[in-house]
Design a protein around this motif. Sequence first.
Motif, mmCIF file in Angstrom:
data_model
loop_
_atom_site.group_PDB
_atom_site.id
_atom_site.type_symbol
_atom_site.label_atom_id
_atom_site.label_comp_id
_atom_site.label_asym_id
_atom_site.label_seq_id
_atom_site.Cartn_x
_atom_site.Cartn_y
_atom_site.Cartn_z
ATOM 1 N N LYS A 277 0.840 -1.188 0.000
ATOM 2 C CA LYS A 277 0.000 0.000 0.000
ATOM 3 C C LYS A 277 0.882 1.247 0.000
ATOM 4 O O LYS A 277 2.003 1.250 0.504
ATOM 5 N N ASN A 278 0.353 2.302 -0.585
ATOM 6 C CA ASN A 278 1.066 3.583 -0.683
ATOM 7 C C ASN A 278 2.376 3.449 -1.463
ATOM 8 O O ASN A 278 3.347 4.172 -1.193
ATOM 9 N N GLU A 279 2.405 2.480 -2.407
ATOM 10 C CA GLU A 279 3.559 2.292 -3.284
ATOM 11 C C GLU A 279 4.838 1.996 -2.505
ATOM 12 O O GLU A 279 5.942 2.351 -2.933
ATOM 13 N N THR A 280 4.712 1.316 -1.377
ATOM 14 C CA THR A 280 5.891 0.972 -0.584
ATOM 15 C C THR A 280 6.354 -0.443 -0.909
ATOM 16 O O THR A 280 5.572 -1.294 -1.315
#
Length: 610
Positions: A277-280
């Motif tokens: 999530k959140n491009e992590t």
Amino acid sequence: MPLKNLSVLLPGIKWLHGYTAQDAVADLIAGITVGLTVLPQGLAYATLAGLEPQYGLYSSFVGGIVYAMLGSCRQVTIGPTALLALMTSRHTGLGLDSGPAYGILLCLISGVVELAMAVLKLGALVDLISLPVTVGFTSATAVIIGTSQLKGLLGLRGGSGSDFINTMRSVFGNLQQVRRGDLTLGLVSISVLLLLRKLKTVNLAQRVRNLRAQQVLSGSIWVVSTGRNALVVLVSSVLAYSQCESQDSCPFILTGKVKSGLPSLALPKFETTILGKNETEVPQNFQQMAKLGPSMLILPIIAVLGNVAISKAFGGAGLSPTRELVALSLSNICGAFCSSMPVTGSFSRSAVNHASGVRTPIGGCYTSVLVLLALSLLAPYFQYIPKAALSAVIISAVIFMIEFEVLRPLWRCSRRELLPGAITFVMSLAVGVEIGLLLGVGADVAFLVYRAARPVLTVSKLQTINGMCYILIRPKHSSLYFPAIEWVRSGISKALSTHGTAPVVLDCAHVHDFDFTAARGMGSLYKELAKVNVPLFLMSAHKDIGVILKESTNIDFPTIDCPNDLDILLEQMPDFVLHLQVTAPLVESRMLHTVEANATELSKLTTSSA
């Protein structure tokens, strides 16, 4: 090591014994022909699996070499298939570099599971999948694969995935973005592929009188029809190269750069990172990666099912399923060390191999050499292959996986079997192919359990040659196990309530097995009937049945060979009193069963003495 001892470890060595130049030429021709088929298919199936195109070629050469050493059917070709690519795609869309890691790990796990099945001789597990379930499964996967290629065919960007409903929703939601160039090329490619497939059934050579010209024309038609995938991909690539090199805007979406060179020989990665999530970046260890769900078992079983079916189709029933399992498992295990995704036998390429006149499995080695040469020399040119052409190749192949022709005979012969097939088809489209297959097999097993627990009983009231009435109970199944004994007892009780008191004859001519619970239930039934002066006889019972009943109940069940023996035995039973009707059923029953005699009027049939 002597050749004889070496052939025990590598059964394929026997093909080298007496291998002639004619065999080599025939295998070379077949190997090149199959190679021209597998090159475009490998690129297309890698894209279907959510991997870069070169992984399809990595998966196309190891199986040919391993199967040549271990396999037993010369026609079988091992490599990527549309079905396994679709199932692999469910685990390769987690982002970053995790796609290849998961695909290769799934290949390794599949090989290990298949090897365990071979060691434990569990190849018979595929027998649990009935033909209707198989048809429903393959037809559903064909629909899913076909729809997953609509984006490539229409020129829509983005991954296709393996979810039928979401794919169709995405396609219909982006129809305004369809690219005319890709759509035109895709439709033309499909039309050409289908026409070339049909071309080999057209006998044009008969119109030529010259024998040599007939042979040349027939051979040319066969080559063009067989190599149609490679031909369409080649022509479309040349067209794309000419258009995309001279124009700033390319009218087609291209495959993109394909990594040149051979894959590195290394252990599969047991850790990777996925996009959270959140491009992590989220690290994944082996324990987290190995949670592949039902695919860890379903995918190997499907691979085994396909490979064994192909081997039997081309090699006959004398092949060893265990040996085929070993060959397939090692193809996957060795392939995992060369960056391969899961592989199995391909029916279409095996048919091409057979039609090409292959003589030994060594033809697979020539195919592997051609794939390796393509990886070394042709990889830079693969980037010009339009995705629409690869989508056309896949769609043209899976169209013929939808088996409409079995619906009519199933409807006429066994409508009950349509239900598991329908469940498999619908649920595969709705929730996924693995769950659909499990539900279909579960429905089939439930029917088998129901039939074992509720055997069909035919009940008749007949007369011996001397006019003695008796009730004949005839089970239509070969075994009586514990779920069925109460059903049989209730059926006998209902028959006595309907027809009145009479000796009961259980026809055991087609019954070959009792379990302990059923035998004890028969003992209890015998005693309950004896209390109301109703004798129970076993007719045409096998000796093993008598032994099981004797050891389980300590009762010597009277047996007869034919109904007319009742007259003699009943004369020896002074306690037998003929009552008009039993006043109460032995056990309470709300069940129904088949009754041959009319419930209101007893049939009077006379049987001749045996």
